[in-house]
Design a protein around this motif. Structure first.
Motif, PDB file in Angstrom:
ATOM      1  N   GLY A 281      91.784  42.143  43.256  1.00  0.00           N
ATOM      2  CA  GLY A 281      92.691  41.044  43.501  1.00  0.00           C
ATOM      3  C   GLY A 281      91.906  39.880  43.469  1.00  0.00           C
ATOM      4  O   GLY A 281      90.558  39.709  43.844  1.00  0.00           O
ATOM      5  N   ALA A 282      92.835  38.530  43.277  1.00  0.00           N
ATOM      6  CA  ALA A 282      91.933  37.209  43.241  1.00  0.00           C
ATOM      7  C   ALA A 282      91.460  36.748  44.414  1.00  0.00           C
ATOM      8  O   ALA A 282      90.410  36.297  44.448  1.00  0.00           O
ATOM      9  N   THR A 283      91.993  37.021  45.588  1.00  0.00           N
ATOM     10  CA  THR A 283      91.540  36.558  46.817  1.00  0.00           C
ATOM     11  C   THR A 283      90.219  37.414  47.067  1.00  0.00           C
ATOM     12  O   THR A 283      89.222  36.690  47.647  1.00  0.00           O
ATOM     13  N   THR A 284      90.284  38.587  46.719  1.00  0.00           N
ATOM     14  CA  THR A 284      89.072  39.404  47.009  1.00  0.00           C
ATOM     15  C   THR A 284      87.817  38.792  46.108  1.00  0.00           C
ATOM     16  O   THR A 284      86.760  38.682  46.675  1.00  0.00           O
ATOM     17  N   ALA A 285      88.200  38.537  44.760  1.00  0.00           N
ATOM     18  CA  ALA A 285      87.187  38.267  44.002  1.00  0.00           C
ATOM     19  C   ALA A 285      86.438  36.705  44.377  1.00  0.00           C
ATOM     20  O   ALA A 285      85.377  36.572  44.450  1.00  0.00           O
ATOM     21  N   ALA A 286      87.527  35.814  44.657  1.00  0.00           N
ATOM     22  CA  ALA A 286      87.223  34.594  45.406  1.00  0.00           C
ATOM     23  C   ALA A 286      86.206  34.669  46.397  1.00  0.00           C
ATOM     24  O   ALA A 286      85.519  33.888  46.661  1.00  0.00           O
ATOM     25  N   GLY A 287      86.595  35.580  47.339  1.00  0.00           N
ATOM     26  CA  GLY A 287      85.640  35.925  48.774  1.00  0.00           C
ATOM     27  C   GLY A 287      84.182  36.048  48.277  1.00  0.00           C
ATOM     28  O   GLY A 287      83.246  35.817  48.849  1.00  0.00           O
ATOM     29  N   LEU A 288      84.242  37.144  47.155  1.00  0.00           N
ATOM     30  CA  LEU A 288      82.840  37.287  46.769  1.00  0.00           C
ATOM     31  C   LEU A 288      82.156  36.043  45.932  1.00  0.00           C
ATOM     32  O   LEU A 288      80.971  35.905  46.208  1.00  0.00           O
ATOM     33  N   LEU A 289      82.926  35.087  45.470  1.00  0.00           N
ATOM     34  CA  LEU A 289      82.255  33.891  45.037  1.00  0.00           C
ATOM     35  C   LEU A 289      81.775  32.898  46.436  1.00  0.00           C
ATOM     36  O   LEU A 289      80.953  32.324  46.215  1.00  0.00           O
ATOM     37  N   ALA A 290      82.461  33.287  47.561  1.00  0.00           N
ATOM     38  CA  ALA A 290      82.313  32.448  48.683  1.00  0.00           C
ATOM     39  C   ALA A 290      80.832  32.942  49.163  1.00  0.00           C
ATOM     40  O   ALA A 290      80.257  32.097  49.486  1.00  0.00           O
TER      41      ALA A 290
END
Length: 441
Positions: A281-290
Motif C-alpha cells: 500500500g502507498a501509506t506503508t511505502a510512504a512510512g518506509l520512506l519516512a
C-alpha cells in the motif's frame, strides 16, 4: 553589546533590545520554507500512480515531468546565490513559495502530459531551485556567528524532516480524498507561508538594527555594491569554464551525478510506485520512506563529524558502496508486507542519503580553494540533480518496457558501486596549510 544576547546593536550604533534575537525567528521561517519545498519533493512518488490511473497516462508520461523538475531544480541552484544577492532573501523566498503554490494548484486542472511537465518541471522546478541548499547557507552565514554550524546542520536537514513529516500525511490524504487534494494541501501550505516570509524574513541583521547572533561589529562585512545580475551569472559561468575539464571536477561531478541518480532519481521518485507493483500500500511505502528521513538526519550529522576526522575520499567510497549494496538488495525484498530485512536496508540507505554532502563540499574547497569552492559545489550539485532527472526518466522507461523496476534497481546499484571506485580516484585533499591562496578579485 554581544549580538548573541538579548540585546542587538544597530550598525549605526543605536542599541535595540530583543527578548529573542531576531536571528532565531529568521532561521525558523527559513526552515519552514525549506520544509514546504520538501513537501512537494516528497509528494511526487505518491502522486505518480494516482495521476496515471485517473488520466490514463503511462509511466513514461509522468516520469518526464519528474525528470524535468529535477533538472530545472538543479540548474537553478548554481545561480541561486546570484539571485539571492540581486533580489534579496526575503523576496526570493516569497516568490519561490508563490511559484510552488501556483504550480501545485494548477496541477489539479491538467488534462495533458505537457501541462504536468510545464507545471512540475518549469514552474515548481524554478521555485524549489531558488530555495535550495544555498538559500539556507546564506541565511545562516549572514545571521549567525555563534551556533552557525548548528543552524547550517538543522537547515540542511529540513529536506529529511519534510519527508518524515509529510509523506505519511500526504499518503493518507491521497487514499482518502485523491491526488488533487494532496496537491491543494501543498499549495495551501506554501501560500500561507508567503505573508509569514514577508513579515519575518529580512535580508541582513542590519535591516532589523541588530548584529548577527553572537557577533560583534567586526563580524559585519563592509557594505559593497550589489553585483549586477550579468556579473553574478558571469562569475558562475567563468568558474565552470575554468574547472569543468579538470580531473577533480569531473570526478566530483560524476560521483554526485550518480548520487542524484541513486537518491532523488530512483528512490524519491519511484520507490512508492515500485512497492505498489509488489502489492504494498502507498501509506506503508510512504512510512518506509519516512524511515529514510529519520536515519538521514542521523547520517548527515554523523557524516559532518566524520568528515572533520577522516579522509573524505574514503568516506565517500564507504557511503556509495553501502548504497550500492542496498539498491541491489531492494528488488528481492519488496513485497506486499514489510519484513525486517527490508527495514534494515531502508535504514542503511537513509544513513548515507545526504551523508555524501559534507565530504563532497570539503573536497570541492580543498581542490579549488575557498574562493571558487562554493561556486564549484553549486555546479557539482547541478550535476547531482541532472543525474536525478536522468534516473527519473530512465527508471520510468525501464518500468514501461519491462513491466517492473528490477533492471532500474540493478542499474542504480551498479552505478553506486562505480561511484565508490571513482571516489578513491579523487586527489588527496590538501590540509589548510597547503590550500592555495585565493586569486585576487
Amino acid at each position: 553589546m554581544d549580538g548573541g544576547t538579548m540585546d542587538g546593536t544597530a550598525s549605526a550604533g543605536t542599541p535595540r533590545r530583543h527578548r529573542i534575537h531576531p536571528a532565531w525567528p529568521v532561521a525558523g521561517v527559513t526552515f519552514l520554507v525549506l520544509l514546504a519545498a520538501a513537501a512537494f519533493r516528497s509528494s511526487i512518488s505518491l502522486l505518480l500512480v494516482p495521476i496515471e490511473e485517473d488520466l490514463g497516462w503511462t509511466r513514461t508520461d509522468t516520469s518526464l515531468a519528474v525528470s524535468l523538475n529535477l533538472v530545472v531544480y538543479g540548474l537553478t541552484a548554481p545561480f541561486a546565490a546570484a539571485l539571492l544577492e540581486r533580489v534579496g532573501v526575503r523576496r526570493t523566498a516569497a516568490w519561490a513559495m508563490l511559484l510552488v503554490a501556483l504550480g501545485c494548484l494548477g496541477t489539479t486542472l491538467i488534462a495533458a502530459p505537457w501541462q504536468l511537465a510545464a507545471l512540475w518541471g518549469v514552474v515548481i522546478g524554478v521555485g524549489t531551485g531558488s530555495v535550495a541548499l544555498v538559500f539556507g547557507a546564506i541565511v545562516a552565514n549572514r545571521w549567525f556567528v555563534a551556533r552557525r554550524g548548528l543552524v547550517v546542520g538543522v537547515l540542511g536537514a529540513a529536506w529529511a524532516t519534510g519527508q518524515l513529516v509529510f509523506l505519511p500525511m500526504l499518503a493518507a490524504l491521497v487514499e482518502a480524498l485523491g491526488w488533487r487534494a494532496a496537491s491543494v494541501a501543498i499549495a495551501a501550505l506554501c501560500a500561507l507561508l508567503v505573508p509569514v516570509v514577508l513579515r519575518v524574513l529580512r535580508d541582513r541583521p542590519a535591516d532589523r538594527g541588530v548584529l548577527p547572533y553572537g557577533g560583534t561589529a567586526a563580524d559585519v562585512p563592509a557594505p559593497r555594491p550589489t553585483p549586477s545580475a550579468a556579473a553574478a551569472v558571469g562569475a558562475a559561468v567563468r568558474v565552470l569554464r575554468e574547472t569543468a575539464l579538470t580531473r577533480p571536477f569531473l570526478l566530483l561531478a560524476g560521483t554526485f551525478f550518480i548520487c542524484g541518480w541513486t537518491t532523488n532519481g530512483i528512490v524519491s521518485s519511484h520507490f512508492v510506485p515500485a512497492a505498489h507493483d509488489h502489492g504494498m500500500g502507498a501509506t506503508t511505502a510512504a512510512g518506509l520512506l519516512a524511515v529514510v528521513g529519520i536515519f538521514d538526519i542521523v547520517g548527515t550529522v554523523g557524516s559532518g563529524w566524520l568528515t572533520d576526522r577522516f579522509d573524505p575520499r574514503l568516506l565517500l567510497a564507504v557511503y556509495y558502496g553501502l548504497r550500492g549494496v542496498a539498491l541491489l538488495a531492494i528488488p528481492a525484498l519488496l513485497g506486499p508486507t514489510v519484513e525486517p530485512p527490508l527495514v534494515v536496508v531502508v535504514a542503511l540507505f537513509g544513513l548515507d542519503w545526504v551523508a555524501t554532502v559534507p565530504p563532497t563540499v570539503v573536497l570541492c574547497r580543498t581542490a579549488f580553494g575557498s574562493e571558487r569552492g562554493g561556486i564549484v559545489f553549486g555546479w557539482v550539485f547541478a550535476a547531482h540533480m541532472v543525474g536525478a532527472g536522468a534516473a527519473a526518466a530512465a527508471s520510468g522507461a525501464m518500468r514501461a518496457a519491462s513491466g517492473d523496476y528490477t533492471s532500474a534497481w540493478l542499474l542504480a546499484g551498479a552505478l553506486a558501486l562505480a561511484a565508490a571506485l571513482g571516489s578513491l580516484a579523487l586527489p588527496r585533499p590538501r590540509s589548510a596549510v597547503e590550500e592555495p591562496a585565493p586569486a585576487p578579485v
